[in-house]
Design a protein around this motif. Structure first.
Motif, PDB file in Angstrom:
ATOM      1  N   PHE A 836       0.777  -1.230   0.000  1.00 45.09           N
ATOM      2  CA  PHE A 836       0.000   0.000   0.000  1.00 45.09           C
ATOM      3  C   PHE A 836       0.818   1.294   0.000  1.00 45.09           C
ATOM      4  N   ASP A 837       2.101   1.250   0.282  1.00 44.41           N
ATOM      5  CA  ASP A 837       2.857   2.501   0.370  1.00 44.41           C
ATOM      6  C   ASP A 837       2.813   3.312  -0.922  1.00 44.41           C
ATOM      7  N   SER A 838       2.942   2.630  -2.051  1.00 42.61           N
ATOM      8  CA  SER A 838       2.958   3.362  -3.317  1.00 42.61           C
ATOM      9  C   SER A 838       1.641   4.097  -3.547  1.00 42.61           C
ATOM     10  N   PHE A 839       0.531   3.510  -3.107  1.00 39.20           N
ATOM     11  CA  PHE A 839      -0.770   4.169  -3.255  1.00 39.20           C
ATOM     12  C   PHE A 839      -0.802   5.460  -2.447  1.00 39.20           C
ATOM     13  N   SER A 867       5.763   3.565  -8.032  1.00 40.33           N
ATOM     14  CA  SER A 867       5.802   2.303  -8.767  1.00 40.33           C
ATOM     15  C   SER A 867       4.788   1.377  -8.111  1.00 40.33           C
ATOM     16  N   PHE A 868       3.680   1.138  -8.794  1.00 38.81           N
ATOM     17  CA  PHE A 868       2.618   0.320  -8.234  1.00 38.81           C
ATOM     18  C   PHE A 868       2.961  -1.161  -8.385  1.00 38.81           C
ATOM     19  N   SER A 871       5.106  -3.450 -11.092  1.00 38.29           N
ATOM     20  CA  SER A 871       6.099  -2.563 -11.719  1.00 38.29           C
ATOM     21  C   SER A 871       5.466  -1.574 -12.693  1.00 38.29           C
ATOM     22  N   VAL A 872       4.318  -1.034 -12.315  1.00 35.25           N
ATOM     23  CA  VAL A 872       3.640  -0.027 -13.128  1.00 35.25           C
ATOM     24  C   VAL A 872       4.060   1.352 -12.617  1.00 35.25           C
ATOM     25  N   GLU A 873       4.746   2.108 -13.478  1.00 33.66           N
ATOM     26  CA  GLU A 873       5.212   3.433 -13.089  1.00 33.66           C
ATOM     27  C   GLU A 873       4.107   4.464 -13.354  1.00 33.66           C
ATOM     28  N   ALA A 874       3.941   5.390 -12.391  1.00 29.93           N
ATOM     29  CA  ALA A 874       2.891   6.398 -12.549  1.00 29.93           C
ATOM     30  C   ALA A 874       3.274   7.636 -11.750  1.00 29.93           C
ATOM     31  N   ASP A 875       2.442   8.676 -11.881  1.00 30.46           N
ATOM     32  CA  ASP A 875       2.742   9.932 -11.201  1.00 30.46           C
ATOM     33  C   ASP A 875       1.462  10.525 -10.624  1.00 30.46           C
TER      34      ASP A 875
END
Length: 950
Positions: A836-839, A867-868, A871-875
């Motif tokens: 959950f940290d990336s969220f 990085s979800f 390995s999905v990179e997003a901003d």
């Protein structure tokens, strides 16, 4: 209360609970055998060390599940086991013995097959739905709809506990303690204090009306509000005549009268000619014409105020000038002459009038003066000096003395006495239609009835003349005391009247004054006896109203014995010397303290599992409204048609459009997304964040309610919750978000994404609630996303986990992101935080109170790149929206379906609810994700329509 072993213990002999035709499930004997040979050995070898009977991690003891039946009884825990096995997170990588891929897959396959078999075996099982009390939210909403006033008598109740699914509308959590029972009784008494009797029954005021002053205020306000709602401003009537068309907001009757005056042929001079001249000179463009009509109104009012009837004060030697008989005579004279010309036309002041009006108001030569003055009769008849009088000073003081003495609504204008006077004859004659007159008459009748105005005015007269005035000092008046209950009895009233009139005839030879005294007592006694008769005639009606109130409160038809019981309780109170009003109030308390009101049982028809139509009506209304059924729903129940599928689905659609569906948005949505009671949130340091005012906090709490209600009522796709680009704001929230201010109140903002908002993800309520107060919390924000929106089950953190610093401004050169990275180095933290940290880090562009930011409180640049999982990179939030839509939308839909079904059924979900969850998902897929279909599937499910056989 947990349900243990229910599937082995109960055999439900109804077709809806039998296995579905064609269901493909592994035979029971194979699953049972596989459990003994495959599953149980796996648990002993790979799980028992951490999840055994002694000090089990995450409070999960897997050793106690020794049979398939025991797993079925508590499969909710096994959903998490299944999830952990499928993801490879359990057994942990640090475990000494690791299962092979084939062993892991064998257990996963067994759990999935077992879940499918158990779900189909008793699909639609209503489960155990315990009788329960109304929740705090339901109690307040039910009282609102029962009484018509939103007084929230449960506001001081303790917070209701929630069940495992997070909802507080279940019998698992809503128990009744003696202390809480006392609060329910006190709340019932509080509601009864708002009761107002009227000639046909009773109603409820928005505040307690035990005191006479409060009761007076309630009725006075109703009459004044009626007056203020009437179209009595002259300017719109002039403008409608200028437009040449009817204005539906105006009185048709009075509009015709004004238009006729403006257009009829009249004399060359006079007030009507002046008005017509100004009207004909109105500009051609609409805005200017509207202003001209307002100026014309002002001219009419000036002329009218200078031609009104002047009423003198009466006087009697020794009698106070503010005595009732003298003041009421003057009130009647003024009221009866509102449309009468009072003279002064020949010397009328015109220096402040427009030139065209002055020319028409110049008196003619002597031989035409009478005709000129007669023209004022028509003018004054159409334009009264007042349509109604809503406030009055002490009228005996004269114009100068009245200054600073206004503000006494509907007052008669006595000296130091309570008293009211009705003065609205022009309104009734010129403006109101027949219904309007009846409505206004009823308001005044109810005022007299409920507040006993005529009797209290007479009692006030006795008190004033015996205490505040020397007028009645003689011993012949000693028998009359205001505090005596029989002061208005025919005998005492007649004796007092005779002595008062006799004394007045000795004191005065003014025929008008002495006649005013005689008229006063004649009118006063007639009013007293009228109200006494109305009160006596109303008592049986009030008993019938109590029975109707109980039937409405119990949400079903009363039996004959129950109706008799209500009446018997009232009669017993009267027999114990209670007044009629006290007995009515106490009977209301008895109804509201009854289990039939305070509890939900929802019984099936005798000998059946199907709910009665009345029970279904309650179940449906508390599902969609958090409140009692309305008349239409109960009417269908009485006809026995509510179980008809077309009727039931039509009611669901109707109820979602109703304003009361706000209860579903606030209570279901608030519990699911965890924003209920945010208006009490006090974790923000207001010294550091002064913008977080009470108004902003209330607006944050309101935003998700309005958003969810919009999704429900406009039947939008449920995925708008995540991906919607709109939201709702008021002035406080718009300022906080940097959006344009709405014109007034709340407004929908369709392009909220331009301001970094839209949907629930960036709402201030969630960003603020999931922050410690002096910094952001990617942990809390991310945990909220994956648990509330995606339905993941994450165990609580171990007790020895170090906490991050509380103040973001004291992290030094570290950002929250960097501090969190160090935190994840702790071995016991990494696994869960990876989920959950990336969220949460995607929200770093929003500060502790949900404000947009580019730097944190320590002045460090904010980094929203993430990085979800997978390995999905997003901003930022935009990237989070896209990720959820592309990768996790199915998880969101599944979570919503399960939460809504659990809330609607009022219990924790069972394995046997899986087919209904699947039906909800299928309906969404078929309907383009629209919300109403979900509610229909819940309301028409076997679980919702039935109750488990006893």
């Amino acid at each position: 209360m947990p349900v243990r072993g229910v599937f082995a213990a109960l055999a439900l002999a109804v077709a809806l609970l039998t296995p579905r035709p064609g269901a493909e499930a592994q035979p029971a004997k194979d699953l049972d055998a596989d459990f003994r040979t495959t599953v149980r050995p796996f648990l002993d070898t790979h799980c028992g060390g951490c999840h055994g009977a002694e000090r089990p991690k995450a409070d999960l003891n897997l050793q106690r599940f020794t049979t398939p039946a025991s797993i079925a009884a508590e499969f909710a825990q096994w959903e998490e086991v299944l999830s952990q096995l499928k993801s490879g997170e359990m057994p942990p990588r640090t475990a000494k013995a690791q299962p092979t891929a084939a062993q892991r897959q064998a257990v996963v396959a067994w759990l999935e097959a077992f879940r499918a078999r158990e779900a189909e075996r008793n699909a639609g099982d209503p489960g155990v739905v315990l009788p329960r009390r109304l929740s705090v939210a339901e109690y307040d909403a039910t009282i609102r709809d029962l009484t018509g006033v939103d007084i929230r008598p449960a506001r001081d109740f303790p917070v209701d506990p929630a069940n495992a699914a997070g909802f507080d509308n279940t019998g698992e959590s809503l128990t009744m303690s003696p202390a809480l029972l006392a609060k329910y009784l006190q709340a019932a008494k509080f509601v009864a204090e708002h009761l107002v009797l009227n000639p046909d029954g009773f109603t409820f005021a928005p505040y307690p009306v035990i005191a006479e002053t409060d009761r007076d205020k309630y009725h006075v306000r109703r009459i004044v509000d009626f007056y203020l709602a009437q179209p009595t401003d002259l300017a719109p009537y002039f403008f409608a005549a200028w437009q040449g068309k009817a204005d539906p907001k105006l009185s048709p009757k009075y509009q015709a009268t004004v238009t006729a005056l403006l257009t009829e042929k009249t004399a060359e001079r006079g007030p009507v000619a002046a008005v017509q001249a100004l009207f004909q000179a109105l500009p051609k463009d609409e805005p200017a014409a509207r202003r001209g009509c307002e100026q014309l109104r002002d001219v009419v009012q000036k002329v009218r105020s200078r031609t009104q009837v002047k009423v003198r004060n009466l006087s009697v030697p020794g009698m106070n000038a503010g005595a009732q008989a003298l003041v009421l005579w003057k009130d009647r004279e003024m009221a009866s002459n509102r449309r009468t010309y009072g003279g002064g036309a020949l010397t009328l002041r015109t220096d402040d009038l427009p030139a065209a009006a002055k020319a028409k108001l110049t008196p003619p030569d002597d031989d035409a003066k009478k005709a000129y003055e007669d023209g004022f009769n028509r003018f004054c008849d159409v334009f009264p000096d007042a349509f109604y009088v809503k406030e009055r000073a002490r009228v005996f003081l004269g114009p100068n003395g009245e200054q600073g003495n206004a503000g006494r609504l509907l007052s008669a204008g006595f000296h130091n006495q309570m008293g009211y006077f009705r003065d609205d004859q022009p309104l009734c004659e010129l403006v109101l239609d027949a219904k309007g007159k009846r409505d206004l008459d009823r308001l005044w009748d109810e005022f007299d009835f409920a507040c006993d105005i005529p009797a209290r005015m007479h009692s006030g007269l006795v008190w004033f003349e015996r205490s505040e005035s020397p007028y009645l000092e003689g011993k012949q008046f000693d028998f009359a005391r205001a505090e005596d209950k029989d002061v208005v009895s025919p005998a005492k009233f007649g004796r007092f009247r005779d002595e008062y009139v006799k004394h007045t005839l000795k004191q005065s030879r003014d025929a008008t004054a002495t006649q005013a005294v005689k008229d006063h007592f004649k009118i006063s006694e007639a009013n007293i006896r009228r109200v006494e008769a109305a009160r006596a005639a109303a008592e049986p009606k009030h008993v019938a109203a109590l029975q109707a109130f109980a039937e409405k409160a119990y949400r079903r038809k009363l039996t004959a014995a129950e109706k008799d019981g209500v009446a018997a309780f009232y009669r017993a109170l009267r027999g114990a010397d209670a007044t009629h009003e006290e007995a009515v109030r106490d009977t209301v308390v008895r109804v509201l303290a009854s289990p039939h009101f305070c509890f939900r049982v929802d019984l099936p028809a005798q000998g059946k599992t199907a709910l009665t139509d009345e029970a279904l009506a309650s179940r449906l209304s508390y599902f969609l409204w958090s409140s009692m059924p309305d008349a239409e729903l109960l009417d269908h129940a009485a006809k026995g048609s509510l179980h008809t599928p077309d009727v039931l689905t039509a009611q669901v659609r109707r109820m979602l459009k109703d304003d009361r569906a706000r209860g579903l948005a606030a209570n279901f949505g608030g519990s699911w997304l965890d924003f209920r009671r945010f208006d009490e949130h006090n974790a923000v340091d207001r010294g550091r964040f002064p913008q977080f005012t009470n108004d902003l906090r209330a607006a944050m709490a309101e935003e998700p309610v309005r958003f969810l209600l919009d999704v429900m009522q406009t039947d939008r796709p449920v995925t708008d919750v995540l991906s919607g680009k709109h939201t709702f704001v008021n002035a406080a929230l718009a300022k906080h978000y940097g959006m344009p201010m709405p014109a007034q109140g709340w407004a929908r903002v369709d392009d909220a994404d331009k301001y970094g908002r839209g949907g629930v993800l960036p709402m201030g309520v969630f960003l603020t609630k999931n922050a410690p107060g002096l910094r952001t919390s990617p942990v809390k924000r991310g945990y909220w996303v994956v648990t509330k929106l995606l339905g993941e089950r994450i165990p609580p953190p171990p007790p020895d986990v170090p906490e991050l610093p509380a103040d973001e401004g004291k992290l030094g050169t570290l950002t929250v992101r960097e501090a969190l990275a160090k935190h994840r180095e702790h071995p016991s933290c990494a696994g869960c935080h990876a989920r959950f940290d990336s969220f949460g880090l995607a929200f770093e562009g929003f500060g502790p109170v949900g404000e947009k930011r580019s730097k944190d409180l320590a002045g460090n640049a904010v980094d929203t790149r993430v990085s979800f999982p997978g390995s999905v990179e997003a901003d930022g939030v935009g990237g989070l929206r896209d990720y959820l839509k592309d990768r996790r939308q199915a998880a969101f839909v599944d979570t919503l379906c399960r939460k809504l079904l659990s809330y609607g059924l009022g219990r924790t979900l069972l394995l046997t609810d899986e087919p209904t969850v699947a039906a909800m998902k299928a309906r969404l897929a078929r309907d383009g994700g629209r919300f109403a279909g979900l509610a229909e599937v819940v309301a028409t499910s076997p679980q919702f329509l039935n109750k488990r056989a006893q």
